[in-house]
Write a protein that holds these residues in place. Sequence first.
Motif, PDB file in Angstrom:
ATOM      1  N   ALA A   1       0.838  -1.209   0.000  1.00  0.00           N
ATOM      2  CA  ALA A   1       0.000   0.000   0.000  1.00  0.00           C
ATOM      3  C   ALA A   1       0.873   1.259   0.000  1.00  0.00           C
ATOM      4  O   ALA A   1       0.591   2.218  -0.737  1.00  0.00           O
ATOM      5  N   LEU A   2       1.931   1.272   0.797  1.00  0.00           N
ATOM      6  CA  LEU A   2       2.860   2.403   0.827  1.00  0.00           C
ATOM      7  C   LEU A   2       3.496   2.599  -0.549  1.00  0.00           C
ATOM      8  O   LEU A   2       3.559   3.727  -1.054  1.00  0.00           O
ATOM      9  N   ALA A   3       3.958   1.518  -1.149  1.00  0.00           N
ATOM     10  CA  ALA A   3       4.593   1.603  -2.475  1.00  0.00           C
ATOM     11  C   ALA A   3       3.621   2.180  -3.495  1.00  0.00           C
ATOM     12  O   ALA A   3       3.982   3.054  -4.293  1.00  0.00           O
ATOM     13  N   GLY A   4       2.367   1.720  -3.474  1.00  0.00           N
ATOM     14  CA  GLY A   4       1.358   2.235  -4.399  1.00  0.00           C
ATOM     15  C   GLY A   4       1.102   3.715  -4.194  1.00  0.00           C
ATOM     16  O   GLY A   4       1.030   4.493  -5.157  1.00  0.00           O
ATOM     17  N   PHE A   5       0.982   4.130  -2.937  1.00  0.00           N
ATOM     18  CA  PHE A   5       0.737   5.533  -2.633  1.00  0.00           C
ATOM     19  C   PHE A   5       1.904   6.413  -3.087  1.00  0.00           C
ATOM     20  O   PHE A   5       1.706   7.435  -3.749  1.00  0.00           O
ATOM     21  N   LEU A   6       3.127   6.011  -2.728  1.00  0.00           N
ATOM     22  CA  LEU A   6       4.296   6.808  -3.121  1.00  0.00           C
ATOM     23  C   LEU A   6       4.455   6.845  -4.634  1.00  0.00           C
ATOM     24  O   LEU A   6       4.888   7.852  -5.193  1.00  0.00           O
ATOM     25  N   ASN A   7       4.091   5.763  -5.303  1.00  0.00           N
ATOM     26  CA  ASN A   7       4.153   5.732  -6.769  1.00  0.00           C
ATOM     27  C   ASN A   7       3.149   6.718  -7.363  1.00  0.00           C
ATOM     28  O   ASN A   7       3.461   7.438  -8.312  1.00  0.00           O
TER      29      ASN A   7
END
Length: 181
Positions: free
Chosen positions: A109-115
């Motif tokens: 979820a963090l990776a998706g948000f930062l992306n």
Amino acid sequence: MKLERISSNKIKYSITFEELSERGIMENDLDSPIWNHLFEEMLELADQAYHVGESDMLTIEIYSFNVQELVFILTVGEADDADPGEWADLENLEQEEAYFFPSIEEMIALAGFLNQIGRISACSLYIFEDQYYLLQKPWTQNAPLILEYGERAQISPFMVREYGIAVFEQNALAELLKHFP
């Protein structure tokens, strides 16, 4: 104050600025006798925890790797007692912050948000004791966002690298998105 043995004659102490303030130590008090009391307490703790005993030679190195704490490296005995290559990368290891995630879902979820916001940064992903740790350079603008999904780890980045299993050594968040789009 957290205590961690890092070699046969070196002990690492992590102490927050709040703890220093509770002991009456302020930034401007560099010549204060209160520091002597702190160092004596550190020696007592080291002796109780690791039975280091007394020595003619004592070295204390002080590092400030983030805005929340100071790190003291206490060397008891001659500095040549330890393997000289053992701490060649101490600065590189300690120039990271470790974040803890209870499951991989929070990291995805963090990776998706930062992306989505275009702020994926270089970092490493490790598993240690069945939990996930993200290691990243300190003082990045992503730190507050990472804390929305995980929390600051209670163990050092050195411990994570030394005893954890590397999942992705580089670009961990981008790699996660490749595998979990």
